[in-house]
Design a protein around this motif. Structure first.
Motif, PDB file in Angstrom:
ATOM      1  N   ARG A   1      80.263 -65.025  60.293  1.00 61.12           N
ATOM      2  CA  ARG A   1      79.107 -64.134  60.197  1.00 61.12           C
ATOM      3  C   ARG A   1      79.104 -63.351  58.883  1.00 61.12           C
ATOM      4  O   ARG A   1      78.229 -62.513  58.674  1.00 61.12           O
ATOM      5  CB  ARG A   1      79.101 -63.164  61.380  1.00 61.12           C
ATOM      6  N   LEU A   2      80.078 -63.639  58.019  1.00 59.12           N
ATOM      7  CA  LEU A   2      80.234 -62.877  56.790  1.00 59.12           C
ATOM      8  C   LEU A   2      80.273 -63.797  55.577  1.00 59.12           C
ATOM      9  O   LEU A   2      80.836 -64.892  55.637  1.00 59.12           O
ATOM     10  CB  LEU A   2      81.535 -62.069  56.839  1.00 59.12           C
ATOM     11  N   SER A   3      79.696 -63.348  54.472  1.00 61.89           N
ATOM     12  CA  SER A   3      79.821 -64.066  53.206  1.00 61.89           C
ATOM     13  C   SER A   3      79.959 -63.054  52.082  1.00 61.89           C
ATOM     14  O   SER A   3      79.419 -61.950  52.147  1.00 61.89           O
ATOM     15  CB  SER A   3      78.605 -64.969  52.958  1.00 61.89           C
ATOM     16  N   ALA A   4      80.724 -63.429  51.046  1.00 62.09           N
ATOM     17  CA  ALA A   4      80.988 -62.525  49.924  1.00 62.09           C
ATOM     18  C   ALA A   4      80.763 -63.251  48.613  1.00 62.09           C
ATOM     19  O   ALA A   4      81.135 -64.417  48.461  1.00 62.09           O
ATOM     20  CB  ALA A   4      82.421 -61.995  49.998  1.00 62.09           C
ATOM     21  N   SER A   5      80.154 -62.566  47.667  1.00 63.99           N
ATOM     22  CA  SER A   5      79.958 -63.121  46.330  1.00 63.99           C
ATOM     23  C   SER A   5      79.862 -61.976  45.335  1.00 63.99           C
ATOM     24  O   SER A   5      79.696 -60.811  45.717  1.00 63.99           O
ATOM     25  CB  SER A   5      78.683 -63.975  46.266  1.00 63.99           C
ATOM     26  N   GLY A   6      80.011 -62.297  44.050  1.00 66.84           N
ATOM     27  CA  GLY A   6      79.942 -61.288  43.012  1.00 66.84           C
ATOM     28  C   GLY A   6      78.995 -61.691  41.907  1.00 66.84           C
ATOM     29  O   GLY A   6      78.889 -62.869  41.566  1.00 66.84           O
ATOM     30  N   MET A   7      78.319 -60.706  41.358  1.00 66.64           N
ATOM     31  CA  MET A   7      77.391 -60.946  40.256  1.00 66.64           C
ATOM     32  C   MET A   7      77.906 -60.375  38.941  1.00 66.64           C
ATOM     33  O   MET A   7      77.238 -60.456  37.919  1.00 66.64           O
ATOM     34  CB  MET A   7      76.025 -60.329  40.577  1.00 66.64           C
ATOM     35  N   GLY A   8      79.102 -59.772  38.951  1.00 70.14           N
ATOM     36  CA  GLY A   8      79.641 -59.193  37.735  1.00 70.14           C
ATOM     37  C   GLY A   8      78.703 -58.143  37.168  1.00 70.14           C
ATOM     38  O   GLY A   8      78.199 -57.279  37.874  1.00 70.14           O
ATOM     39  N   GLN A   9      78.458 -58.229  35.848  1.00 70.91           N
ATOM     40  CA  GLN A   9      77.587 -57.272  35.189  1.00 70.91           C
ATOM     41  C   GLN A   9      76.139 -57.743  35.128  1.00 70.91           C
ATOM     42  O   GLN A   9      75.291 -57.092  34.513  1.00 70.91           O
ATOM     43  CB  GLN A   9      78.094 -57.014  33.773  1.00 70.91           C
ATOM     44  N   ASN A  10      75.845 -58.849  35.802  1.00 63.07           N
ATOM     45  CA  ASN A  10      74.472 -59.374  35.825  1.00 63.07           C
ATOM     46  C   ASN A  10      73.593 -58.556  36.771  1.00 63.07           C
ATOM     47  O   ASN A  10      74.081 -57.863  37.649  1.00 63.07           O
ATOM     48  CB  ASN A  10      74.475 -60.847  36.254  1.00 63.07           C
ATOM     49  N   GLN A  11      72.305 -58.669  36.577  1.00 60.94           N
ATOM     50  CA  GLN A  11      71.297 -58.007  37.397  1.00 60.94           C
ATOM     51  C   GLN A  11      71.489 -56.492  37.475  1.00 60.94           C
ATOM     52  O   GLN A  11      71.547 -55.910  38.572  1.00 60.94           O
ATOM     53  CB  GLN A  11      71.267 -58.619  38.805  1.00 60.94           C
ATOM     54  N   PRO A  12      71.603 -55.814  36.334  1.00 60.80           N
ATOM     55  CA  PRO A  12      71.709 -54.350  36.361  1.00 60.80           C
ATOM     56  C   PRO A  12      70.424 -53.726  36.887  1.00 60.80           C
ATOM     57  O   PRO A  12      69.333 -54.268  36.697  1.00 60.80           O
ATOM     58  CB  PRO A  12      71.944 -53.991  34.894  1.00 60.80           C
ATOM     59  N   VAL A  13      70.568 -52.581  37.530  1.00 59.33           N
ATOM     60  CA  VAL A  13      69.398 -51.867  38.048  1.00 59.33           C
ATOM     61  C   VAL A  13      69.107 -50.618  37.219  1.00 59.33           C
ATOM     62  O   VAL A  13      68.155 -49.896  37.495  1.00 59.33           O
ATOM     63  CB  VAL A  13      69.604 -51.476  39.529  1.00 59.33           C
ATOM     64  N   ALA A  14      69.968 -50.360  36.220  1.00 57.13           N
ATOM     65  CA  ALA A  14      69.798 -49.178  35.373  1.00 57.13           C
ATOM     66  C   ALA A  14      70.350 -49.486  33.980  1.00 57.13           C
ATOM     67  O   ALA A  14      70.922 -50.552  33.730  1.00 57.13           O
ATOM     68  CB  ALA A  14      70.508 -47.979  35.992  1.00 57.13           C
ATOM     69  N   ASP A  15      70.201 -48.533  33.067  1.00 57.87           N
ATOM     70  CA  ASP A  15      70.599 -48.696  31.676  1.00 57.87           C
ATOM     71  C   ASP A  15      72.116 -48.559  31.508  1.00 57.87           C
ATOM     72  O   ASP A  15      72.686 -47.504  31.795  1.00 57.87           O
ATOM     73  CB  ASP A  15      69.886 -47.633  30.824  1.00 57.87           C
ATOM     74  N   ASN A  16      72.766 -49.627  31.055  1.00 55.95           N
ATOM     75  CA  ASN A  16      74.205 -49.593  30.866  1.00 55.95           C
ATOM     76  C   ASN A  16      74.638 -48.752  29.662  1.00 55.95           C
ATOM     77  O   ASN A  16      75.839 -48.571  29.433  1.00 55.95           O
ATOM     78  CB  ASN A  16      74.753 -51.018  30.712  1.00 55.95           C
ATOM     79  N   ASN A  17      73.691 -48.241  28.900  1.00 61.10           N
ATOM     80  CA  ASN A  17      74.017 -47.411  27.746  1.00 61.10           C
ATOM     81  C   ASN A  17      74.239 -45.945  28.113  1.00 61.10           C
ATOM     82  O   ASN A  17      74.598 -45.138  27.261  1.00 61.10           O
ATOM     83  CB  ASN A  17      72.907 -47.505  26.695  1.00 61.10           C
ATOM     84  N   THR A  18      74.016 -45.612  29.370  1.00 62.34           N
ATOM     85  CA  THR A  18      74.250 -44.237  29.833  1.00 62.34           C
ATOM     86  C   THR A  18      75.258 -44.249  30.971  1.00 62.34           C
ATOM     87  O   THR A  18      75.377 -45.245  31.706  1.00 62.34           O
ATOM     88  CB  THR A  18      72.948 -43.587  30.332  1.00 62.34           C
ATOM     89  N   GLU A  19      75.980 -43.144  31.139  1.00 67.30           N
ATOM     90  CA  GLU A  19      76.966 -43.062  32.209  1.00 67.30           C
ATOM     91  C   GLU A  19      76.300 -43.150  33.580  1.00 67.30           C
ATOM     92  O   GLU A  19      76.809 -43.810  34.496  1.00 67.30           O
ATOM     93  CB  GLU A  19      77.770 -41.768  32.098  1.00 67.30           C
TER      94      GLU A  19
END
Length: 217
Positions: free
Chosen positions: A177-195
């Motif tokens: 009933r469970l699955s796990a995966s990772g997207m790393g730094q892909n598909q950001p939802v905000a600006d990576n240039n700010t903390e």
């Protein structure tokens, strides 16, 4: 065109309208969705196999109805109670799933995939919810910000997702009933240039879905 063919065409038209209605209704009760699905399946089954076909079609239609007509309200309320004050966002998605977006301030320390104490109450409530609702499956996706090497971030995101499914599995949720995966730094939802943006991108998303296999049991 004889009467028998006309009757079958009429039944098919009704079935089509029922399917359209079922597909367009989100968040209704599972029983309602199952009933509409069963009616649709029975109608289609009757076209191809008479009474026996109607019975088979009703079973298949009920499974479809169980998926498209799932009511998330009670589950949403339970999870909201456990996540209050954590910044977790819980939203129903266009595909009918329920999404939990859990921020890094709750989930994991930097460069770590060990579950933080603040994350445990959320996962404990999720475990209880899945045990009480055997029709649910969970897809866990880990994300990082863009700091560091992409390959490292990808591995870290997968490890974090697997930490979540491992936690749920150790507390009684069946592995299938469970699955796990990772997207790393892909598909950001905000600006990576700010903390603040990087903090938003370091997140865990959990998607809950209802399955035909359990919804009809």
């Amino acid at each position: 065109m004889n009467a028998k063919i006309m009757t079958r065409l009429a039944v098919f038209a009704v079935a089509g309208s029922l399917l359209a209605g079922c597909a367009s209704q989100q968040g209704t009760n599972t029983a309602v969705g199952t009933g509409v699905g069963a009616a649709t399946g029975a109608a289609i089954g009757a076209i191809f196999g008479g009474g026996k076909g109607a019975a088979i079609g009703a079973g298949a239609g009920a499974a479809v109805g169980g998926i498209t007509g799932y009511n998330w309200q009670a589950i949403h309320n339970k999870l909201s109670g456990a996540t209050k004050g954590t910044g977790t966002q819980i939203t129903e998605q266009p595909d009918g799933s329920l999404k939990l977006n859990i921020p890094s301030s709750v989930t994991f320390d930097t460069n770590s995939y060990a579950i933080k104490p603040s994350f445990a109450p959320v996962l404990d409530q999720l475990t209880q919810t899945m045990q009480q609702n055997p029709e649910l499956i969970a897809q866990v996706i880990g994300y990082t910000d863009s700091t560091g090497q992409p390959a490292y971030n990808q591995t870290l995101s997968v490890n974090r997702a697997e930490s979540v499914t491992g936690y749920l599995g150790q507390r009684g949720v069946a592995p299938q009933r469970l699955s796990a995966s990772g997207m790393g730094q892909n598909q950001p939802v905000a600006d990576n240039n700010t903390e603040a943006g990087r903090a938003a991108n370091r997140r865990v998303e959990i998607y809950l879905r209802a399955t035909a296999q359990h919804a009809t049991q």
